[in-house]
Write a protein that holds these residues in place. Structure first.
Motif, PDB file in Angstrom:
ATOM      1  N   GLU A 243       0.832  -1.207   0.000  1.00 10.82           N
ATOM      2  CA  GLU A 243       0.000   0.000   0.000  1.00 10.82           C
ATOM      3  C   GLU A 243       0.865   1.255   0.000  1.00 10.82           C
ATOM      4  N   PHE A 244       1.932   1.230   0.803  1.00 15.86           N
ATOM      5  CA  PHE A 244       2.822   2.389   0.881  1.00 15.86           C
ATOM      6  C   PHE A 244       3.455   2.680  -0.476  1.00 15.86           C
ATOM      7  N   ASP A 245       3.934   1.633  -1.145  1.00 14.36           N
ATOM      8  CA  ASP A 245       4.607   1.841  -2.419  1.00 14.36           C
ATOM      9  C   ASP A 245       3.635   2.215  -3.531  1.00 14.36           C
ATOM     10  N   LEU A 246       2.425   1.707  -3.454  1.00 10.19           N
ATOM     11  CA  LEU A 246       1.404   2.114  -4.410  1.00 10.19           C
ATOM     12  C   LEU A 246       1.109   3.601  -4.263  1.00 10.19           C
ATOM     13  N   LEU A 247       0.909   4.041  -3.033  1.00  9.37           N
ATOM     14  CA  LEU A 247       0.655   5.458  -2.783  1.00  9.37           C
ATOM     15  C   LEU A 247       1.850   6.302  -3.212  1.00  9.37           C
ATOM     16  N   GLY A 248       3.048   5.833  -2.868  1.00 11.27           N
ATOM     17  CA  GLY A 248       4.244   6.579  -3.236  1.00 11.27           C
ATOM     18  C   GLY A 248       4.413   6.718  -4.740  1.00 11.27           C
ATOM     19  N   HIS A 249       4.081   5.660  -5.468  1.00  7.80           N
ATOM     20  CA  HIS A 249       4.213   5.727  -6.930  1.00  7.80           C
ATOM     21  C   HIS A 249       3.223   6.719  -7.526  1.00  7.80           C
ATOM     22  N   LEU A 250       2.010   6.717  -7.032  1.00  4.20           N
ATOM     23  CA  LEU A 250       1.014   7.673  -7.523  1.00  4.20           C
ATOM     24  C   LEU A 250       1.427   9.113  -7.206  1.00  4.20           C
ATOM     25  N   LEU A 251       2.043   9.308  -6.039  1.00  7.62           N
ATOM     26  CA  LEU A 251       2.424  10.666  -5.630  1.00  7.62           C
ATOM     27  C   LEU A 251       3.693  11.165  -6.309  1.00  7.62           C
ATOM     28  N   ARG A 252       4.425  10.277  -6.962  1.00  7.80           N
ATOM     29  CA  ARG A 252       5.612  10.741  -7.680  1.00  7.80           C
ATOM     30  C   ARG A 252       5.243  11.726  -8.786  1.00  7.80           C
ATOM     31  N   ARG A 253       4.090  11.476  -9.414  1.00  9.15           N
ATOM     32  CA  ARG A 253       3.665  12.353 -10.524  1.00  9.15           C
ATOM     33  C   ARG A 253       2.182  12.647 -10.367  1.00  9.15           C
ATOM     34  N   PRO A 254       1.826  13.559  -9.469  1.00 12.97           N
ATOM     35  CA  PRO A 254       0.407  13.891  -9.279  1.00 12.97           C
ATOM     36  C   PRO A 254      -0.218  14.356 -10.592  1.00 12.97           C
ATOM     37  N   GLY A 255      -1.426  13.863 -10.849  1.00 12.64           N
ATOM     38  CA  GLY A 255      -2.125  14.227 -12.066  1.00 12.64           C
ATOM     39  C   GLY A 255      -1.852  13.319 -13.238  1.00 12.64           C
TER      40      GLY A 255
END
Length: 226
Positions: free
Chosen positions: A160-172
């Motif tokens: 879950e942490f890495d999924l969230l982190g990957h999405l937050l690398r490039r917001p939008g």
């Protein structure tokens, strides 16, 4: 001593357990095997393995119950479920209880070892240089492996942490399910993109009022967007 730490295998089919012991040992892991659910839970609590491979159908206690009790203890050791039942219920139930991945029998022992390695790489986290990421009330610190919403800590599995982190690398930026599966889980899309949907649902449940930050783009995938 082994370089990579101890993996707990709880599997009542002895030929499968022996095969997993062989392949994990060859890859440099120590391996402890139990054939009973209650014994597996006791071993997990006693030995503190780096990862657990849990069959779902076990004598005395199912693998999902082992995982549930570990998570209640605050133990977020990465868990891979094994199941002979090729249906969504077992898979989703396991992931909702805090499992990180699953494999359906029959499976490739080499692929299972690769998935365990990928889970441990994610759990170890990135180097200290990665910056803190924020999106609205959400904050994620890759170096400390911590996340929170409005100062409230989030308790996330490594996946879950890495999924969230990957999405937050490039917001939008909209990521397809196949891209997320390859980037976060580390394997090809044939493994099943339903895994991504289940983890996104669980992540949203933990985000609470901030769940809307993860938006579904119908027919494509997901994006983190304030």
């Amino acid at each position: 001593m082994t370089q990579k730490g101890l993996v707990l295998v709880v599997e009542d089919e002895r030929p499968i357990a022996d095969l997993l012991r062989l392949y994990l040992s060859r890859d440099g892991f120590g391996v402890h095997v139990e054939h009973d659910g209650a014994a597996g839970l006791a071993a997990a609590r006693r030995m503190r393995p780096v990862a657990c491979v849990l069959d779902i159908a076990l004598p005395s206690m199912e693998g999902t119950e082992i995982c549930r009790r570990l998570r209640e203890d605050g133990d977020w050791t990465p868990v891979v479920f094994l199941t002979a039942r090729d249906d969504e219920v077992d898979r989703i139930l396991g992931l909702e209880l805090g499992g990180d991945d699953y494999m359906t029998k029959p499976f490739s022992p080499r692929e299972l070892v690769a998935r365990v390695r990928a889970l441990l790489r994610r759990a170890a986290g990135p180097g200290e240089g990665e910056r803190v990421r924020t999106l609205g009330p959400l904050t994620l610190d890759p170096a400390r492996r911590s996340a929170g919403v409005d100062g409230r800590p989030l308790v996330l599995t490594p996946t879950e942490f890495d999924l969230l982190g990957h999405l937050l690398r490039r917001p939008g930026r909209v990521f397809t399910r196949e891209e997320l599966l390859a980037a976060v889980w580390g394997y090809a899309s044939h493994a099943g993109t339903r895994t991504v949907d289940v983890h996104v649902a669980q992540l949203r449940a933990k985000l609470g009022d901030a769940a809307g930050l993860i938006r579904t783009v119908r027919g494509v995938g997901y994006t983190a967007d304030a």
